[in-house]
Design a protein around this motif. Sequence first.
Motif, PDB file in Angstrom:
ATOM      1  N   TYR A 196       0.718   0.397  -1.329  1.00  0.00           N
ATOM      2  CA  TYR A 196       1.806  -0.227  -0.569  1.00  0.00           C
ATOM      3  C   TYR A 196       2.624  -1.091  -1.527  1.00  0.00           C
ATOM      4  O   TYR A 196       2.068  -1.729  -2.434  1.00  0.00           O
ATOM      5  CB  TYR A 196       1.244  -1.086   0.562  1.00  0.00           C
ATOM      6  CG  TYR A 196       2.288  -1.902   1.290  1.00  0.00           C
ATOM      7  CD1 TYR A 196       2.994  -1.377   2.362  1.00  0.00           C
ATOM      8  CD2 TYR A 196       2.574  -3.209   0.886  1.00  0.00           C
ATOM      9  CE1 TYR A 196       3.955  -2.120   3.029  1.00  0.00           C
ATOM     10  CE2 TYR A 196       3.537  -3.965   1.546  1.00  0.00           C
ATOM     11  CZ  TYR A 196       4.226  -3.411   2.610  1.00  0.00           C
ATOM     12  OH  TYR A 196       5.181  -4.155   3.258  1.00  0.00           O
ATOM     13  N   THR A 197       3.921  -1.093  -1.341  1.00  0.00           N
ATOM     14  CA  THR A 197       4.803  -1.974  -2.094  1.00  0.00           C
ATOM     15  C   THR A 197       5.929  -2.446  -1.191  1.00  0.00           C
ATOM     16  O   THR A 197       6.427  -1.682  -0.358  1.00  0.00           O
ATOM     17  CB  THR A 197       5.390  -1.270  -3.335  1.00  0.00           C
ATOM     18  OG1 THR A 197       6.232  -2.171  -4.038  1.00  0.00           O
ATOM     19  CG2 THR A 197       6.185  -0.034  -2.949  1.00  0.00           C
ATOM     20  N   SER A 240       7.346  -4.578  -6.554  1.00  0.00           N
ATOM     21  CA  SER A 240       7.020  -5.970  -6.230  1.00  0.00           C
ATOM     22  C   SER A 240       6.273  -5.990  -4.906  1.00  0.00           C
ATOM     23  O   SER A 240       6.502  -5.157  -4.037  1.00  0.00           O
ATOM     24  CB  SER A 240       8.287  -6.819  -6.139  1.00  0.00           C
ATOM     25  OG  SER A 240       9.145  -6.354  -5.107  1.00  0.00           O
ATOM     26  N   GLY A 241       5.379  -6.989  -4.783  1.00  0.00           N
ATOM     27  CA  GLY A 241       4.546  -7.064  -3.584  1.00  0.00           C
ATOM     28  C   GLY A 241       3.628  -5.874  -3.461  1.00  0.00           C
ATOM     29  O   GLY A 241       3.637  -5.173  -2.454  1.00  0.00           O
ATOM     30  N   VAL A 242       2.796  -5.642  -4.476  1.00  0.00           N
ATOM     31  CA  VAL A 242       1.983  -4.433  -4.566  1.00  0.00           C
ATOM     32  C   VAL A 242       0.613  -4.671  -3.933  1.00  0.00           C
ATOM     33  O   VAL A 242      -0.005  -5.718  -4.116  1.00  0.00           O
ATOM     34  CB  VAL A 242       1.821  -3.996  -6.033  1.00  0.00           C
ATOM     35  CG1 VAL A 242       1.030  -2.694  -6.120  1.00  0.00           C
ATOM     36  CG2 VAL A 242       3.179  -3.844  -6.695  1.00  0.00           C
ATOM     37  N   PHE A 243       0.150  -3.668  -3.184  1.00  0.00           N
ATOM     38  CA  PHE A 243      -1.196  -3.659  -2.597  1.00  0.00           C
ATOM     39  C   PHE A 243      -1.800  -2.280  -2.845  1.00  0.00           C
ATOM     40  O   PHE A 243      -1.190  -1.264  -2.526  1.00  0.00           O
ATOM     41  CB  PHE A 243      -1.144  -3.949  -1.093  1.00  0.00           C
ATOM     42  CG  PHE A 243      -2.450  -3.715  -0.387  1.00  0.00           C
ATOM     43  CD1 PHE A 243      -3.397  -4.717  -0.301  1.00  0.00           C
ATOM     44  CD2 PHE A 243      -2.744  -2.477   0.178  1.00  0.00           C
ATOM     45  CE1 PHE A 243      -4.615  -4.501   0.356  1.00  0.00           C
ATOM     46  CE2 PHE A 243      -3.949  -2.252   0.823  1.00  0.00           C
ATOM     47  CZ  PHE A 243      -4.883  -3.274   0.910  1.00  0.00           C
ATOM     48  N   PHE A 257       2.533   2.188   3.981  1.00  0.00           N
ATOM     49  CA  PHE A 257       1.263   2.501   3.348  1.00  0.00           C
ATOM     50  C   PHE A 257       1.181   4.005   3.118  1.00  0.00           C
ATOM     51  O   PHE A 257       1.455   4.794   4.012  1.00  0.00           O
ATOM     52  CB  PHE A 257       0.096   2.044   4.231  1.00  0.00           C
ATOM     53  CG  PHE A 257      -0.078   0.557   4.279  1.00  0.00           C
ATOM     54  CD1 PHE A 257      -0.854  -0.092   3.349  1.00  0.00           C
ATOM     55  CD2 PHE A 257       0.555  -0.192   5.265  1.00  0.00           C
ATOM     56  CE1 PHE A 257      -1.017  -1.470   3.396  1.00  0.00           C
ATOM     57  CE2 PHE A 257       0.401  -1.562   5.322  1.00  0.00           C
ATOM     58  CZ  PHE A 257      -0.386  -2.206   4.385  1.00  0.00           C
ATOM     59  N   GLN A 258       0.790   4.370   1.884  1.00  0.00           N
ATOM     60  CA  GLN A 258       0.740   5.795   1.523  1.00  0.00           C
ATOM     61  C   GLN A 258      -0.616   6.103   0.933  1.00  0.00           C
ATOM     62  O   GLN A 258      -1.091   5.421   0.023  1.00  0.00           O
ATOM     63  CB  GLN A 258       1.837   6.130   0.518  1.00  0.00           C
ATOM     64  CG  GLN A 258       1.810   7.574   0.048  1.00  0.00           C
ATOM     65  CD  GLN A 258       3.004   7.902  -0.835  1.00  0.00           C
ATOM     66  OE1 GLN A 258       4.144   7.644  -0.460  1.00  0.00           O
ATOM     67  NE2 GLN A 258       2.736   8.438  -2.008  1.00  0.00           N
ATOM     68  N   ALA A 259      -1.264   7.158   1.460  1.00  0.00           N
ATOM     69  CA  ALA A 259      -2.596   7.553   1.011  1.00  0.00           C
ATOM     70  C   ALA A 259      -2.516   8.811   0.171  1.00  0.00           C
ATOM     71  O   ALA A 259      -1.661   9.673   0.399  1.00  0.00           O
ATOM     72  CB  ALA A 259      -3.512   7.781   2.210  1.00  0.00           C
ATOM     73  N   LEU A 260      -3.405   8.925  -0.801  1.00  0.00           N
ATOM     74  CA  LEU A 260      -3.535  10.161  -1.556  1.00  0.00           C
ATOM     75  C   LEU A 260      -4.154  11.226  -0.664  1.00  0.00           C
ATOM     76  O   LEU A 260      -4.730  10.942   0.379  1.00  0.00           O
ATOM     77  CB  LEU A 260      -4.408   9.939  -2.794  1.00  0.00           C
ATOM     78  CG  LEU A 260      -3.817   9.075  -3.928  1.00  0.00           C
ATOM     79  CD1 LEU A 260      -4.829   8.964  -5.055  1.00  0.00           C
ATOM     80  CD2 LEU A 260      -2.523   9.663  -4.454  1.00  0.00           C
ATOM     81  N   THR A 304       6.822   9.626  -4.799  1.00  0.00           N
ATOM     82  CA  THR A 304       7.099   9.799  -3.369  1.00  0.00           C
ATOM     83  C   THR A 304       6.836   8.529  -2.569  1.00  0.00           C
ATOM     84  O   THR A 304       6.853   8.560  -1.336  1.00  0.00           O
ATOM     85  CB  THR A 304       6.235  10.944  -2.804  1.00  0.00           C
ATOM     86  OG1 THR A 304       4.860  10.657  -3.043  1.00  0.00           O
ATOM     87  CG2 THR A 304       6.594  12.268  -3.465  1.00  0.00           C
ATOM     88  N   LEU A 305       6.581   7.429  -3.242  1.00  0.00           N
ATOM     89  CA  LEU A 305       6.289   6.166  -2.567  1.00  0.00           C
ATOM     90  C   LEU A 305       7.529   5.645  -1.860  1.00  0.00           C
ATOM     91  O   LEU A 305       8.631   5.650  -2.412  1.00  0.00           O
ATOM     92  CB  LEU A 305       5.780   5.141  -3.579  1.00  0.00           C
ATOM     93  CG  LEU A 305       5.229   3.828  -3.030  1.00  0.00           C
ATOM     94  CD1 LEU A 305       3.993   4.102  -2.175  1.00  0.00           C
ATOM     95  CD2 LEU A 305       4.869   2.890  -4.179  1.00  0.00           C
TER      96      LEU A 305
END
Length: 372
Positions: free
Chosen positions: A160-161, A172-175, A149-152, A143-144
Amino acid sequence: MIVFRYLSREVLLTLSAVSAVLLVIIMSGRFIKYLAQAASGALDPGSLFLIMGFRLPGFMQLILPLGLFLGILLAYGRLYLESEMTVLSATGMSQQRLLGLTMIPAAFVALIVAWLSLSLAPQGANQFQLLLNKQDALTEFDTLVPGRFQALSDGSRVTYTEELTNDRTNLSGVFISQKSLGQDAKDRSISVLVAETGHQEVRPDGSRWLILNNGYRYDGNPGLADYRAIKYDTYGVLLPKPDASDEVTDRDAIPTLDLIGNPEPRAIAELQWRISLPLLVFIVTLIAVPLSRVNPRQGRFLKLLPAILLYMGYLTILISARGALEKGKLSPTLGLWWVHALFLAIGLLLLYWEPLRLKLASRRSVKEMTRG
């Protein structure tokens, strides 16, 4: 027959308009709620309209009785205000005959409500829960949404990507920010991962891993100067195992045939509730017909607020009795039927109160004339 068609058309048109407005209000509120869940990653955005479709029968089974109640009040109130009911009364239209004519479209509405409450609404609730079970089986990366920004659900990790491929395997560009949920302040450490690229990997044992490439890991405690930074070429993050379940436990989703003969209080309460909704249609019709009678000088909305309060009291007591029946505080024999009997008595009192009052007043005047 002409009068019947005219009255039925007025009631059904007003019913349709009121129900449409109520449906838009309720559906809008629910859609905003589900949209917020989709924005947080708890739901798949592509399933929002499917969810609303499954919930629609459950909304309609409650909207239609209220729509009919308000439809009778507004339609007949206008006829009283414009003296059309006065003309009908002069031709022999009594309150009892008006009620009998109104019960015919009310029976049509009751059949629709019975179909919704006994069949369609449980099926929709069943499909809705199965859809939620499928949503629970999705990992956070299913579901990303790129650029968000996505929280559990427990707030332990934020992901975040910048970019995500269509097959949802390469990022790519993963946080990633992950924190421990210990009670001690020293245990509430935070780990931050940044990486240029990443991809999902499924191991033979069924576990899912996120493999990050060319990045850094930062560990530390908020408010303390104790932290460390690690540069890595490859780093693996274990993804939580989704809770996949096909079991349907919601009482609203149980088929009606499975409720019949079930001795559990929850099953008895749910069955009586489903039967109560079409029965509610006839009783609110009985209440609405005498309450719709207004004096043209008083306006059509004079009795609208008291009538709505009476309806809300009916529904509130019915819901409270349902809860008491579920907890075993009410006898299944008594169940929800005493609520219907109470408001049936109120409806009959409203229907016959005015003729009874006029009859008593005429007798009193005759006695006074006799004495004089």
